[in-house]
Scaffold this motif. Sequence first.
Motif: not given
Length: 267
Positions: A64-79
């Motif tokens: 997916f494409d996004v302009d929000a800045e997040r740490e990579l691990h945040a996408w997995m943990l938050g998701g």
Amino acid sequence: MTRIILGVEYDGSGFSGWQWQPEKRSIQQTLEQALSKVADQPVTVTCAGRTDAGVHAFEQVAHFDVDAERELHAWMLGGNSNLPDDVKITWVKAAVNDFHARYSAIARFYRYIILNRPAKPALQHGRVTWCYNPLDAGKMHQAAQYLIGNHDFSSFRAQGCQSKSPWRIMHFIDVYRHEDQVIMDISANAFLHHMVRNIAGVLMAIGMGKQPVDWTRELLEVKSRKLGGITAPPDGLYLGGVYYPEHYGIAKHPVFDKLPADAKRFD
């Protein structure tokens, strides 16, 4: 915009398939809703290969494409904190160069699991296909070898398949028995709608002795789905992995070591 790549596993039993469908529960919708909460903006996810209702995945690959800045691990943990128990993100990485989950893939690998015993499954209900008639895995494997190579798979595609071409390159098919399971591992550059399940249905008929070993060759030649036998249930079907060129940095499943050195992506 940053492109993020995900590895995703799911139990497809409770989903209508990968793709968004009105008023139905889909994996795409579920994943997009979870990631949108992390991004605090709408997120659209593209996968390597859309799976049908009831089909599972050991490893689907999506981006997916996004302009929000997040740490990579945040996408997995938050998701994952926003995802239900039957779908989870297993790894995340930033895309490099022109990566596309679907169009950059060289090959897909599926596994079809048949529980071959007199009693129906309880613990594996919905996760294997049950067949009470004894299956000859050796004959099934022999029959499957006719499908290796570049062929017109019209006899193995769903009647409603929307692909422009029935031609696909089959890299390998291995059928083997493990205790009371008969397992089919299959890889191609791409697959037609219901192609794996139709191949499984044909091989099961051969394994039960209802058709000769060379029936697969005959079906390739006639190019007619009407003569192709049953479509096996989705319960035992798993997307096992997707193979990409090494420069994308995505770990390769060991099964792809069997691919020919000149394997190229499907255009």
